[in-house]
Design a protein around this motif. Structure first.
Motif: not given
Length: 237
Positions: A42-46, A65-78
């Protein structure tokens, strides 16, 4: 413009320590904190951070799983995994989830800053101890393609993972597997997630089919694939 960092760790004391550590680094700004996988999502999105420092073991949704989902929606986030554990399972599960780095929690300030800067640039960086483990892993001759007669696609599975995969192929759920192997359900969930990652299986049902094709899961016989697929919604990973 400073690199925006989100910290995800269920230990408040550790988050405060890292925040204090980075407070006098002008090129880095800690923009938020999360105590679990769902909150990190949630905070990665906000907050739209450039880099996320994520502990491997958090309550609720596991960090892989959280890292995988973040990469799928925000691939530029390291996503940089930071943990106390340096076992092969954890390292390679993080890599498959597209983590850009893997640091141990005893890393010094310079290592953490270097990893954050590299992560923001899209580079991959690992602590010296992890890098040595990876070098040893990849130095194994390519002719070694299987383990105990298993197909090469199972070569990366540890003995414990093969044992759990065999029980999965018998349609045992996580609670039953945990009871049989004297493990916690959370530990079994982490193993199952690692198995699916290593096999590149989309879900538990696909892993069962591939395991049975390899000769696993014969102790109790089968069950229809339709029942297996429907059962996964109640069993989860």
């Amino acid at each position: 413009m400073p690199i925006k960092v989100l910290m995800a760790d269920n230990h408040v004391f550790y988050r405060e320590g890292v925040r204090a550590l980075l407070s006098n680094v002008p090129e880095i700004e800690v923009v938020g904190e999360a105590g679990g996988g769902e909150e990190a999502l949630a905070k990665a999105q906000n907050l739209q951070p450039d880099v996320i420092l994520m502990d491997l073991n958090m309550p609720g949704m596991n960090s892989i799983e959280a890292a995988r989902r973040i990469h799928e929606t925000q691939p530029k986030v390291g996503v940089l995994v930071i943990t106390m554990f340096d076992d092969d399972n954890s390292v390679f599960a993080a890599m498959r989830a597209s983590a850009r780095g893997y640091l141990l929690k005893d890393a010094d300030k310079d290592d953490v800053v270097r990893a954050i800067v590299a992560g923001e640039r899209g580079e991959a960086i690992f602590s010296p101890a992890i890098a040595q483990r990876m070098m040893k892993y990849f130095s194994v001759p390519s002719s070694v393609s299987s383990k105990k007669g298993q197909p090469s696609e199972f070569a990366e599975l540890t003995e414990q993972e093969l044992e759990i995969l065999d029980l999965i192929a018998q349609e045992d759920n996580n609670a039953i597997i945990a009871n049989k192997l004297s493990l916690s359900i959370k530990t079994v969930q982490n193993y199952v997630s690692s198995i699916l990652n290593k096999l590149q299986a989309a879900d538990r049902a696909q892993a069962i089919v591939r395991a049975r094709e390899a000769g696993l899961g014969k102790k109790r016989g089968g069950g229809s694939l339709l029942r297996i697929c429907s059962a996964q919604f109640s069993k989860g990973l």
